[in-house]
Design a protein around this motif. Structure first.
Motif, PDB file in Angstrom:
ATOM      1  N   LEU A  98      48.118  41.552  24.587  1.00  0.00           N
ATOM      2  CA  LEU A  98      47.009  40.722  25.076  1.00  0.00           C
ATOM      3  C   LEU A  98      45.777  41.592  25.284  1.00  0.00           C
ATOM      4  O   LEU A  98      45.793  42.552  26.058  1.00  0.00           O
ATOM      5  CB  LEU A  98      47.390  40.029  26.377  1.00  0.00           C
ATOM      6  CG  LEU A  98      46.284  39.189  27.049  1.00  0.00           C
ATOM      7  CD1 LEU A  98      45.839  38.047  26.138  1.00  0.00           C
ATOM      8  CD2 LEU A  98      46.766  38.650  28.392  1.00  0.00           C
ATOM      9  N   GLU A  99      44.701  41.262  24.601  1.00  0.00           N
ATOM     10  CA  GLU A  99      43.484  42.053  24.684  1.00  0.00           C
ATOM     11  C   GLU A  99      42.783  41.829  26.025  1.00  0.00           C
ATOM     12  O   GLU A  99      42.648  40.694  26.480  1.00  0.00           O
ATOM     13  CB  GLU A  99      42.559  41.695  23.522  1.00  0.00           C
ATOM     14  CG  GLU A  99      43.180  42.003  22.158  1.00  0.00           C
ATOM     15  CD  GLU A  99      42.347  41.506  20.992  1.00  0.00           C
ATOM     16  OE1 GLU A  99      41.193  41.102  21.206  1.00  0.00           O
ATOM     17  OE2 GLU A  99      42.870  41.524  19.856  1.00  0.00           O
ATOM     18  N   GLY A 100      42.346  42.916  26.649  1.00  0.00           N
ATOM     19  CA  GLY A 100      41.642  42.816  27.919  1.00  0.00           C
ATOM     20  C   GLY A 100      42.495  42.283  29.049  1.00  0.00           C
ATOM     21  O   GLY A 100      41.970  41.688  29.994  1.00  0.00           O
ATOM     22  N   ARG A 101      43.766  42.517  29.003  1.00  0.00           N
ATOM     23  CA  ARG A 101      44.703  41.904  29.947  1.00  0.00           C
ATOM     24  C   ARG A 101      44.387  42.230  31.401  1.00  0.00           C
ATOM     25  O   ARG A 101      44.621  41.405  32.297  1.00  0.00           O
ATOM     26  CB  ARG A 101      46.138  42.320  29.628  1.00  0.00           C
ATOM     27  CG  ARG A 101      46.366  43.811  29.567  1.00  0.00           C
ATOM     28  CD  ARG A 101      47.823  44.162  29.324  1.00  0.00           C
ATOM     29  NE  ARG A 101      48.644  43.863  30.478  1.00  0.00           N
ATOM     30  CZ  ARG A 101      49.968  43.987  30.513  1.00  0.00           C
ATOM     31  NH1 ARG A 101      50.614  44.383  29.422  1.00  0.00           N
ATOM     32  NH2 ARG A 101      50.646  43.725  31.598  1.00  0.00           N
ATOM     33  N   ASP A 102      43.863  43.435  31.655  1.00  0.00           N
ATOM     34  CA  ASP A 102      43.602  43.844  33.037  1.00  0.00           C
ATOM     35  C   ASP A 102      42.152  43.638  33.455  1.00  0.00           C
ATOM     36  O   ASP A 102      41.776  43.964  34.586  1.00  0.00           O
ATOM     37  CB  ASP A 102      43.975  45.324  33.217  1.00  0.00           C
ATOM     38  CG  ASP A 102      45.472  45.554  33.005  1.00  0.00           C
ATOM     39  OD1 ASP A 102      46.262  44.705  33.449  1.00  0.00           O
ATOM     40  OD2 ASP A 102      45.835  46.583  32.394  1.00  0.00           O
ATOM     41  N   GLU A 103      41.352  43.081  32.555  1.00  0.00           N
ATOM     42  CA  GLU A 103      39.951  42.823  32.881  1.00  0.00           C
ATOM     43  C   GLU A 103      39.844  41.620  33.816  1.00  0.00           C
ATOM     44  O   GLU A 103      40.667  40.696  33.757  1.00  0.00           O
ATOM     45  CB  GLU A 103      39.153  42.549  31.611  1.00  0.00           C
ATOM     46  CG  GLU A 103      39.066  43.726  30.660  1.00  0.00           C
ATOM     47  CD  GLU A 103      38.315  44.892  31.271  1.00  0.00           C
ATOM     48  OE1 GLU A 103      37.290  44.651  31.948  1.00  0.00           O
ATOM     49  OE2 GLU A 103      38.754  46.035  31.081  1.00  0.00           O
ATOM     50  N   PRO A 104      38.823  41.613  34.718  1.00  0.00           N
ATOM     51  CA  PRO A 104      38.638  40.435  35.571  1.00  0.00           C
ATOM     52  C   PRO A 104      38.298  39.213  34.722  1.00  0.00           C
ATOM     53  O   PRO A 104      37.504  39.293  33.789  1.00  0.00           O
ATOM     54  CB  PRO A 104      37.475  40.830  36.486  1.00  0.00           C
ATOM     55  CG  PRO A 104      36.776  41.949  35.790  1.00  0.00           C
ATOM     56  CD  PRO A 104      37.820  42.668  35.003  1.00  0.00           C
ATOM     57  N   ALA A 105      38.919  38.089  35.045  1.00  0.00           N
ATOM     58  CA  ALA A 105      38.733  36.884  34.235  1.00  0.00           C
ATOM     59  C   ALA A 105      37.446  36.140  34.582  1.00  0.00           C
ATOM     60  O   ALA A 105      36.833  35.517  33.716  1.00  0.00           O
ATOM     61  CB  ALA A 105      39.923  35.949  34.417  1.00  0.00           C
ATOM     62  N   PHE A 106      37.025  36.191  35.857  1.00  0.00           N
ATOM     63  CA  PHE A 106      35.904  35.361  36.312  1.00  0.00           C
ATOM     64  C   PHE A 106      34.814  36.196  36.971  1.00  0.00           C
ATOM     65  O   PHE A 106      35.083  37.207  37.632  1.00  0.00           O
ATOM     66  CB  PHE A 106      36.394  34.317  37.326  1.00  0.00           C
ATOM     67  CG  PHE A 106      37.337  33.302  36.756  1.00  0.00           C
ATOM     68  CD1 PHE A 106      36.861  32.194  36.080  1.00  0.00           C
ATOM     69  CD2 PHE A 106      38.709  33.462  36.894  1.00  0.00           C
ATOM     70  CE1 PHE A 106      37.732  31.252  35.560  1.00  0.00           C
ATOM     71  CE2 PHE A 106      39.586  32.525  36.376  1.00  0.00           C
ATOM     72  CZ  PHE A 106      39.099  31.415  35.697  1.00  0.00           C
ATOM     73  N   SER A 107      33.581  35.710  36.809  1.00  0.00           N
ATOM     74  CA  SER A 107      32.452  36.285  37.528  1.00  0.00           C
ATOM     75  C   SER A 107      31.966  35.360  38.636  1.00  0.00           C
ATOM     76  O   SER A 107      31.180  35.774  39.484  1.00  0.00           O
ATOM     77  CB  SER A 107      31.296  36.572  36.559  1.00  0.00           C
ATOM     78  OG  SER A 107      30.877  35.380  35.911  1.00  0.00           O
ATOM     79  N   ILE A 108      32.424  34.108  38.621  1.00  0.00           N
ATOM     80  CA  ILE A 108      31.994  33.167  39.657  1.00  0.00           C
ATOM     81  C   ILE A 108      32.675  33.509  40.979  1.00  0.00           C
ATOM     82  O   ILE A 108      33.724  34.145  41.003  1.00  0.00           O
ATOM     83  CB  ILE A 108      32.304  31.707  39.246  1.00  0.00           C
ATOM     84  CG1 ILE A 108      33.784  31.527  38.948  1.00  0.00           C
ATOM     85  CG2 ILE A 108      31.486  31.296  38.049  1.00  0.00           C
ATOM     86  CD1 ILE A 108      34.161  30.106  38.586  1.00  0.00           C
ATOM     87  N   THR A 109      32.056  33.068  42.083  1.00  0.00           N
ATOM     88  CA  THR A 109      32.511  33.482  43.413  1.00  0.00           C
ATOM     89  C   THR A 109      33.541  32.556  44.039  1.00  0.00           C
ATOM     90  O   THR A 109      34.094  32.876  45.085  1.00  0.00           O
ATOM     91  CB  THR A 109      31.303  33.589  44.362  1.00  0.00           C
ATOM     92  OG1 THR A 109      30.627  32.318  44.419  1.00  0.00           O
ATOM     93  CG2 THR A 109      30.329  34.666  43.872  1.00  0.00           C
ATOM     94  N   LYS A 110      33.797  31.426  43.437  1.00  0.00           N
ATOM     95  CA  LYS A 110      34.765  30.499  44.017  1.00  0.00           C
ATOM     96  C   LYS A 110      36.154  31.125  44.091  1.00  0.00           C
ATOM     97  O   LYS A 110      36.529  31.936  43.238  1.00  0.00           O
ATOM     98  CB  LYS A 110      34.835  29.212  43.194  1.00  0.00           C
ATOM     99  CG  LYS A 110      33.628  28.300  43.352  1.00  0.00           C
ATOM    100  CD  LYS A 110      33.820  27.043  42.532  1.00  0.00           C
ATOM    101  CE  LYS A 110      32.690  26.051  42.785  1.00  0.00           C
ATOM    102  NZ  LYS A 110      32.753  25.517  44.156  1.00  0.00           N
TER     103      LYS A 110
ATOM    104  N   ALA B 198      38.477  40.359  47.627  1.00  0.00           N
ATOM    105  CA  ALA B 198      38.701  39.074  46.931  1.00  0.00           C
ATOM    106  C   ALA B 198      38.243  39.150  45.474  1.00  0.00           C
ATOM    107  O   ALA B 198      37.408  38.371  45.011  1.00  0.00           O
ATOM    108  CB  ALA B 198      37.986  37.941  47.662  1.00  0.00           C
ATOM    109  N   LYS B 199      38.820  40.092  44.750  1.00  0.00           N
ATOM    110  CA  LYS B 199      38.434  40.280  43.357  1.00  0.00           C
ATOM    111  C   LYS B 199      38.997  39.177  42.475  1.00  0.00           C
ATOM    112  O   LYS B 199      40.009  38.549  42.791  1.00  0.00           O
ATOM    113  CB  LYS B 199      38.945  41.639  42.870  1.00  0.00           C
ATOM    114  CG  LYS B 199      38.313  42.829  43.570  1.00  0.00           C
ATOM    115  CD  LYS B 199      38.882  44.135  43.027  1.00  0.00           C
ATOM    116  CE  LYS B 199      38.266  45.337  43.728  1.00  0.00           C
ATOM    117  NZ  LYS B 199      38.823  46.625  43.224  1.00  0.00           N
ATOM    118  N   SER B 200      38.338  38.972  41.353  1.00  0.00           N
ATOM    119  CA  SER B 200      38.832  38.002  40.367  1.00  0.00           C
ATOM    120  C   SER B 200      40.206  38.418  39.867  1.00  0.00           C
ATOM    121  O   SER B 200      40.489  39.612  39.694  1.00  0.00           O
ATOM    122  CB  SER B 200      37.864  37.909  39.188  1.00  0.00           C
ATOM    123  OG  SER B 200      38.456  37.224  38.095  1.00  0.00           O
ATOM    124  N   ILE B 201      41.053  37.439  39.610  1.00  0.00           N
ATOM    125  CA  ILE B 201      42.320  37.751  38.974  1.00  0.00           C
ATOM    126  C   ILE B 201      42.066  38.239  37.547  1.00  0.00           C
ATOM    127  O   ILE B 201      41.005  37.993  36.965  1.00  0.00           O
ATOM    128  CB  ILE B 201      43.273  36.535  38.959  1.00  0.00           C
ATOM    129  CG1 ILE B 201      42.667  35.369  38.165  1.00  0.00           C
ATOM    130  CG2 ILE B 201      43.620  36.115  40.376  1.00  0.00           C
ATOM    131  CD1 ILE B 201      43.618  34.204  37.986  1.00  0.00           C
TER     132      ILE B 201
END
Length: 243
Positions: free
Chosen positions: A131-143, A176-179
Motif C-alpha cells: 500500500l503506497e503511503g500507508r503511514d502518511e496522514p490521511a486527513f488535513s481537516i480538523t474534525k 490528535a493526529k490524523s489516522i
C-alpha cells in the motif's frame, strides 16, 4: 425531471444530457434496447462501470464519465491507471440537505504496488503489503469524526437502504493526529463488513450486485478512493473484483 422511488427501485432511469441532446427516460423493459442503440462512447461508458447509467440524484446531479459517484464532486486528477479487473460499484451521490458550501479536501487514493485499489478483506486483517503511503496522514481537516456514506445501487436501479456510520479520523494522542492511510483503509473495511451484515437479508433482485454469503463478500471489494462529499461526510469509490 425526477425519478420515483418505490420499495428499493427507481421506476425511471435517465441518460446524462452531456451524452445526448437531452435527457432520455428509460423504463426497465426498454433499457436493453436503448443500450444497444447507443454510440460507442455511450456504450463503453455503460459497460465500463465508469459513468454507467444510474438513477438520477434528487438534486439533479448527473453521472460523470469519470466516477461511480455520478459527478457530485469536483473532478480531480487521478494517478496514472493500469488495467483493472472488476466492476465499479454504482452509487447515488450523497449531498447534504439543505446543501451548504464547504471546503472540500482532496480525494484520498489507495494504490497497491502501482495498481488502483486495496482489497478490503486484506485491509480488515491489517494486511497492507504494497500500500503506497500507508503511514502518511490521511486527513488535513480538523474534525475528529466523519460520517461514512454508502449509496449502493445496481446498474438497473435496485438500491440498498442508504448507509451511514461515523468513523474516527484522529487518534487518541495528545496532538490528535490524523489516522494513517492504512488505518483509514482498515476503518472502511470494517464499515463495509457492517454494511454487508446489515444488508445480507435485504431483498435485492439483482444477484450480480447483491451482497452477503454466496453473493458479493468483503474479500471481493476493493477501495479505490475516498471523496469528501459534504462538510461532515465522505463517500468511497469501490470496485467488485470479478474472478
Amino acid at each position: 425531471m425526477s425519478s420515483h422511488y418505490v420499495a428499493g427501485h427507481y421506476s425511471k432511469m435517465m441518460v446524462p444530457p452531456a451524452w445526448t441532446n437531452g435527457p432520455i427516460v428509460l423504463d426497465p423493459a426498454s433499457f436493453e434496447a436503448a443500450r444497444l442503440s447507443f454510440d460507442k462512447d455511450q456504450k463503453d461508458a455503460l459497460l465500463s462501470g465508469y459513468g454507467t447509467v444510474t438513477p438520477p440524484h434528487d438534486q439533479g446531479i448527473w453521472p460523470s464519465r469519470s466516477s461511480s459517484l455520478c459527478g457530485a464532486l469536483t473532478p480531480q486528477q487521478s494517478p496514472p491507471r493500469v488495467e483493472q479487473i472488476g466492476d465499479v460499484v454504482h452509487q447515488r451521490p450523497y449531498t447534504a440537505i439543505p446543501y451548504r458550501p464547504f471546503s472540500q479536501s482532496p480525494s484520498i487514493y489507495f494504490r497497491v504496488n502501482g495498481r488502483d485499489g486495496i482489497n478490503l478483506g486484506r485491509a480488515l486483517k491489517n494486511d497492507f503489503t504494497g500500500l503506497e503511503g500507508r503511514d502518511e496522514p490521511a486527513f488535513s481537516i480538523t474534525k475528529a469524526k466523519l460520517s461514512f456514506r454508502l449509496e449502493w445501487v445496481s446498474p438497473l436501479g435496485n438500491a440498498y437502504p442508504s448507509y451511514s456510520h461515523q468513523i474516527t479520523i484522529r487518534d487518541s494522542t495528545k496532538d490528535a493526529k490524523s489516522i494513517s492511510v492504512a488505518k483509514l483503509a482498515h476503518a472502511i473495511a470494517k464499515e463495509l463488513r457492517r454494511f454487508i451484515e446489515l444488508s445480507a437479508a435485504y431483498q435485492f433482485s439483482d444477484a450480480d450486485w447483491r451482497v452477503g454469503p454466496g453473493f458479493i463478500e468483503l474479500g471481493q471489494i476493493e477501495l479505490i478512493r475516498l471523496d469528501h462529499v459534504s462538510e461532515g461526510s465522505v463517500q468511497a469509490e469501490l470496485r467488485v473484483a470479478r474472478y
